[in-house]
Scaffold this motif. Structure first.
Motif, PDB file in Angstrom:
ATOM      1  N   ARG A  38       8.331 -24.942 -10.222  1.00 34.17           N
ATOM      2  CA  ARG A  38       8.315 -23.579  -9.693  1.00 34.17           C
ATOM      3  C   ARG A  38       6.872 -23.116  -9.539  1.00 34.17           C
ATOM      4  NH1 ARG A  38      12.328 -20.029 -10.306  1.00 34.17           N
ATOM      5  NH2 ARG A  38      13.058 -20.912 -12.252  1.00 34.17           N
ATOM      6  N   CYS A  39       6.620 -22.418  -8.428  1.00 29.74           N
ATOM      7  CA  CYS A  39       5.315 -21.781  -8.271  1.00 29.74           C
ATOM      8  C   CYS A  39       5.320 -20.544  -9.166  1.00 29.74           C
ATOM      9  CB  CYS A  39       5.084 -21.387  -6.810  1.00 29.74           C
ATOM     10  SG  CYS A  39       3.591 -20.399  -6.580  1.00 29.74           S
ATOM     11  N   LEU A  45      11.024 -22.704  -5.653  1.00 25.98           N
ATOM     12  CA  LEU A  45      11.141 -24.062  -6.171  1.00 25.98           C
ATOM     13  C   LEU A  45      10.623 -25.066  -5.149  1.00 25.98           C
ATOM     14  CD1 LEU A  45      14.735 -23.778  -7.654  1.00 25.98           C
ATOM     15  CD2 LEU A  45      12.566 -23.646  -8.889  1.00 25.98           C
ATOM     16  N   PHE A  46       9.804 -26.001  -5.626  1.00 28.34           N
ATOM     17  CA  PHE A  46       9.204 -27.010  -4.766  1.00 28.34           C
ATOM     18  C   PHE A  46       9.373 -28.392  -5.384  1.00 28.34           C
ATOM     19  CE2 PHE A  46       7.002 -23.122  -3.737  1.00 28.34           C
ATOM     20  CZ  PHE A  46       6.948 -23.168  -2.355  1.00 28.34           C
ATOM     21  N   LEU A  47       9.169 -29.419  -4.556  1.00 25.69           N
ATOM     22  CA  LEU A  47       9.188 -30.795  -5.023  1.00 25.69           C
ATOM     23  C   LEU A  47       7.763 -31.205  -5.351  1.00 25.69           C
ATOM     24  CD1 LEU A  47      11.545 -32.362  -2.342  1.00 25.69           C
ATOM     25  CD2 LEU A  47      12.137 -31.097  -4.422  1.00 25.69           C
ATOM     26  N   SER A  48       7.507 -31.455  -6.623  1.00 24.03           N
ATOM     27  CA  SER A  48       6.173 -31.851  -7.042  1.00 24.03           C
ATOM     28  C   SER A  48       6.232 -32.487  -8.424  1.00 24.03           C
ATOM     29  CB  SER A  48       5.228 -30.646  -7.075  1.00 24.03           C
ATOM     30  OG  SER A  48       3.934 -31.040  -7.480  1.00 24.03           O
ATOM     31  N   ILE A  52       2.256 -26.756 -10.450  1.00 27.08           N
ATOM     32  CA  ILE A  52       1.779 -25.918  -9.347  1.00 27.08           C
ATOM     33  C   ILE A  52       1.064 -24.725  -9.964  1.00 27.08           C
ATOM     34  CG2 ILE A  52       2.469 -24.527  -7.363  1.00 27.08           C
ATOM     35  CD1 ILE A  52       5.014 -26.315  -7.238  1.00 27.08           C
ATOM     36  N   LYS A  53      -0.180 -24.539  -9.603  1.00 30.86           N
ATOM     37  CA  LYS A  53      -0.990 -23.479 -10.212  1.00 30.86           C
ATOM     38  C   LYS A  53      -0.923 -22.150  -9.452  1.00 30.86           C
ATOM     39  CE  LYS A  53      -3.132 -26.354 -13.140  1.00 30.86           C
ATOM     40  NZ  LYS A  53      -2.348 -26.802 -14.212  1.00 30.86           N
ATOM     41  N   GLU A  79      14.944 -34.298 -11.160  1.00 32.21           N
ATOM     42  CA  GLU A  79      14.305 -34.159 -12.468  1.00 32.21           C
ATOM     43  C   GLU A  79      13.646 -32.791 -12.564  1.00 32.21           C
ATOM     44  OE1 GLU A  79      10.930 -36.266 -15.288  1.00 32.21           O
ATOM     45  OE2 GLU A  79      11.752 -37.383 -13.593  1.00 32.21           O
ATOM     46  N   LEU A  80      14.068 -32.021 -13.551  1.00 36.35           N
ATOM     47  CA  LEU A  80      13.496 -30.695 -13.779  1.00 36.35           C
ATOM     48  C   LEU A  80      12.263 -30.867 -14.653  1.00 36.35           C
ATOM     49  CD1 LEU A  80      16.836 -28.822 -14.519  1.00 36.35           C
ATOM     50  CD2 LEU A  80      15.706 -29.205 -12.326  1.00 36.35           C
ATOM     51  N   LYS A  81      11.104 -30.541 -14.100  1.00 42.46           N
ATOM     52  CA  LYS A  81       9.843 -30.820 -14.771  1.00 42.46           C
ATOM     53  C   LYS A  81       9.349 -29.687 -15.668  1.00 42.46           C
ATOM     54  CE  LYS A  81       7.844 -34.218 -14.027  1.00 42.46           C
ATOM     55  NZ  LYS A  81       7.960 -35.526 -14.682  1.00 42.46           N
TER      56      LYS A  81
END
Length: 105
Positions: A38-39, A45-48, A52-53, A79-81
Motif C-alpha cells: 500500500r502507498c 494497493l500496488f504490486l511491489s 512504497i515510500k 503475497e501480502l507484504k
C-alpha cells in the motif's frame, strides 16, 4: 504440473508489471505470484516487492485491482507484504467471479 511465474515473466520483463504477467501467460504459466503493498500517502494497493515510500514512488507500478483481471486465465498467488492489507485486498478480490482461483499468503 502447475507452472507458477514468480512476479510474472520477471526474467524477461520488469517484475510485478502487467506486461510481465501477460508474457508469463503467453509462455505457458497457468499461475502467477505477486506481492501487494500500500502507498502510505494515497492508500491505494500496488504490486511491489519493495516498500512504497510515497506517491511518486509508484508511478510505474501496476494497481492491484488491474492485476485481478488475470484471474480470468490463471491462478493468482497473492503475497501480502505488509500488515493491515488483508481486509482491503479481500474486498477487491471477492468481487471477482474467479475468487476461488486465488491463493493468499
Amino acid at each position: 504440473m502447475l507452472i507458477i511465474a514468480h512476479r510474472g515473466a520477471s526474467a524477461l520483463e520488469k517484475e510485478n508489471t502487467l506486461k510481465a504477467f501477460e508474457l508469463a501467460e503467453e509462455l505457458g504459466a497457468r499461475a502467477v505470484e505477486t506481492d501487494v503493498r500500500r502507498c502510505p500517502a494515497c492508500r491505494k494497493l500496488f504490486l511491489s516487492h519493495d516498500a512504497i515510500k510515497s506517491c511518486g514512488a509508484h508511478i510505474f507500478l501496476a494497481h492491484f485491482a488491474d492485476f485481478l483481471d488475470f484471474g480470468k486465465w490463471m491462478e493468482l498467488h497473492i503475497e501480502l507484504k505488509e500488515k493491515g492489507l488483508l481486509s482491503d485486498v479481500l474486498k477487491l478480490a471477492r468481487k471477482e467471479r474467479f475468487f476461488h482461483k486465488m491463493v493468499f499468503s
